[in-house]
Design a protein around this motif. Structure first.
Motif, PDB file in Angstrom:
ATOM      1  N   MET A  32       0.903  -1.159   0.000  1.00  0.00           N
ATOM      2  CA  MET A  32       0.000   0.000   0.000  1.00  0.00           C
ATOM      3  C   MET A  32       0.937   1.203   0.000  1.00  0.00           C
ATOM      4  O   MET A  32       1.664   1.434   0.953  1.00  0.00           O
ATOM      5  N   ILE A  33       0.959   1.930  -1.131  1.00  0.00           N
ATOM      6  CA  ILE A  33       1.875   3.060  -1.283  1.00  0.00           C
ATOM      7  C   ILE A  33       1.112   4.361  -1.045  1.00  0.00           C
ATOM      8  O   ILE A  33       0.132   4.654  -1.746  1.00  0.00           O
ATOM      9  N   VAL A  34       1.558   5.103  -0.059  1.00  0.00           N
ATOM     10  CA  VAL A  34       0.901   6.364   0.315  1.00  0.00           C
ATOM     11  C   VAL A  34       1.817   7.497  -0.133  1.00  0.00           C
ATOM     12  O   VAL A  34       3.000   7.510   0.185  1.00  0.00           O
ATOM     13  N   VAL A  35       1.258   8.451  -0.888  1.00  0.00           N
ATOM     14  CA  VAL A  35       2.093   9.494  -1.489  1.00  0.00           C
ATOM     15  C   VAL A  35       1.555  10.879  -1.109  1.00  0.00           C
ATOM     16  O   VAL A  35       0.342  11.094  -1.047  1.00  0.00           O
ATOM     17  N   SER A  36       2.487  11.799  -0.854  1.00  0.00           N
ATOM     18  CA  SER A  36       2.127  13.211  -0.603  1.00  0.00           C
ATOM     19  C   SER A  36       2.066  13.968  -1.923  1.00  0.00           C
ATOM     20  O   SER A  36       2.407  13.436  -2.976  1.00  0.00           O
ATOM     21  N   ALA A  37       1.710  15.239  -1.838  1.00  0.00           N
ATOM     22  CA  ALA A  37       1.744  16.115  -3.010  1.00  0.00           C
ATOM     23  C   ALA A  37       3.206  16.368  -3.390  1.00  0.00           C
ATOM     24  O   ALA A  37       4.102  16.312  -2.547  1.00  0.00           O
ATOM     25  N   MET A  38       3.447  16.645  -4.670  1.00  0.00           N
ATOM     26  CA  MET A  38       4.818  16.809  -5.166  1.00  0.00           C
ATOM     27  C   MET A  38       5.466  18.081  -4.597  1.00  0.00           C
ATOM     28  O   MET A  38       4.897  19.172  -4.669  1.00  0.00           O
ATOM     29  N   GLN A 134      -3.413   8.394  -1.557  1.00  0.00           N
ATOM     30  CA  GLN A 134      -2.978   9.686  -1.044  1.00  0.00           C
ATOM     31  C   GLN A 134      -2.826   9.685   0.472  1.00  0.00           C
ATOM     32  O   GLN A 134      -3.671   9.169   1.194  1.00  0.00           O
ATOM     33  N   GLY A 135      -1.791  10.351   0.946  1.00  0.00           N
ATOM     34  CA  GLY A 135      -1.734  10.702   2.357  1.00  0.00           C
ATOM     35  C   GLY A 135      -2.486  11.996   2.570  1.00  0.00           C
ATOM     36  O   GLY A 135      -2.883  12.656   1.599  1.00  0.00           O
ATOM     37  N   PHE A 136      -2.717  12.348   3.843  1.00  0.00           N
ATOM     38  CA  PHE A 136      -3.153  13.702   4.237  1.00  0.00           C
ATOM     39  C   PHE A 136      -4.619  14.006   3.967  1.00  0.00           C
ATOM     40  O   PHE A 136      -5.216  14.808   4.659  1.00  0.00           O
ATOM     41  N   ILE A 137      -5.237  13.352   2.959  1.00  0.00           N
ATOM     42  CA  ILE A 137      -6.592  13.754   2.584  1.00  0.00           C
ATOM     43  C   ILE A 137      -7.612  12.664   2.904  1.00  0.00           C
ATOM     44  O   ILE A 137      -7.291  11.473   2.936  1.00  0.00           O
ATOM     45  N   ALA A 138      -8.833  13.085   3.133  1.00  0.00           N
ATOM     46  CA  ALA A 138      -9.903  12.158   3.492  1.00  0.00           C
ATOM     47  C   ALA A 138     -11.226  12.813   3.085  1.00  0.00           C
ATOM     48  O   ALA A 138     -11.219  13.745   2.273  1.00  0.00           O
ATOM     49  N   GLY A 152       0.509  15.559   7.248  1.00  0.00           N
ATOM     50  CA  GLY A 152      -0.264  14.449   7.795  1.00  0.00           C
ATOM     51  C   GLY A 152      -0.160  13.120   7.058  1.00  0.00           C
ATOM     52  O   GLY A 152      -0.791  12.141   7.462  1.00  0.00           O
ATOM     53  N   SER A 153       0.642  13.049   6.014  1.00  0.00           N
ATOM     54  CA  SER A 153       0.711  11.788   5.260  1.00  0.00           C
ATOM     55  C   SER A 153       1.308  10.627   6.065  1.00  0.00           C
ATOM     56  O   SER A 153       0.914   9.476   5.879  1.00  0.00           O
TER      57      SER A 153
END
Ligand code: ASP
Ligand code: MG
Length: 242
Positions: A32-38, A134-138, A152-153
């Protein structure tokens, strides 16, 4: 399943995304790969929201989450497409439809039970060896996007590790691991090879910035080991928190 989290610095440009694919290619684990914004995208989107708010009288925090969350939606689309291009089959997941929160915009609180139900259902519907999300968002139950607080990621990745009973969580960072001091400020900073959850928690509560302070609790709950490793030197040991 293992959870990997890549922060903004690790996906800031094309070279970063190629490096991510190289790391993913080197393992046969379910991921499970969780990625932040670039890069600094989130800061730029914050500026955009402020500018927008001059012409729009809606609630700032609510508008902020709708705008800023696009950074992660975009970065994960790019990562997922590039992994596919490299022959790494993967399923893109929309965390705004899976991770359920209240409507405390910009600092939303996660409903673990509802999130678990959505997560398991989604994974069963889309069986795959590699997921990108995505990290950080929900999101709220009435369809608005929310965020979990800046940086928050790491916390998202820890929540997913907890709900999936993951074998481990790895945070891929632009530092060798957890250091005794910020290596950009102190050239004598040394790598800490191992820490207990409690030691890490105290270190973060005292203001260390290397990991988001809410990351430890969901891992400690399920005894999930946390690795903090350098994305440019994946062969290095980094720090193990357990
Ligand atoms: N992109 C978000 C931020 O910069 C979340 C994160 O990087 O963890 O705050
Ligand atoms: Mg970031």
């Amino acid at each position: 399943m293992k959870v990997y989290k890549f922060g903004g610095a690790s996906v800031r440009d094309a070279e970063g995304i190629r490096n991510l694919a190289k790391i993913v290619k080197s393992t046969n684990d379910n991921l499970m790969i969780v990625v932040s914004a670039m890069g600094k995208t989130t800061n730029a989107l914050e500026g955009l929201t402020r500018a927008l708010c001059q012409y729009d009288l809606r609630d700032f925090d609510r508008l902020y989450d709708q705008v800023v969350s696009t950074g992660e939606l975009q970065s994960t689309r790019i990562v997922s497409a590039y992994l596919s291009h490299c022959g790494i089959g993967n399923q893109w997941l929309d965390m705004t439809q899976i991770m359920v929160t209240d409507n405390e915009f910009r600092h939303a609180n996660v409903d673990m039970a509802a999130t678990k139900e959505n997560l398991i259902k989604t994974l069963n519907e889309h069986p795959c060896q590699v997921y990108v999300t995505q990290g950080f968002i929900a999101g709220t139950t009435n369809g608005l996007r929310t965020t979990l607080g800046r940086e928050g990621s790491d916390y998202t990745a820890a929540i997913l590790a907890n709900l999936l009973d993951a074998e481990s969580l790895t945070l891929w960072k632009d530092v060798p691991g957890v250091m005794t001091a910020d290596p950009t400020m102190d050239s004598n900073a040394k790598l800490i090879e191992q820490m207990s959850y409690n030691e890490a928690d105290i270190f973060l509560q005292q203001g260390a910035q290397v990991i988001h302070r809410k990351t430890i609790a969901p891992l400690r709950d399920k005894h999930i080991p946390l690795y903090v490793k350098p994305f440019l030197h994946p062969e290095e040991q980094g720090t193990l928190i357990h």
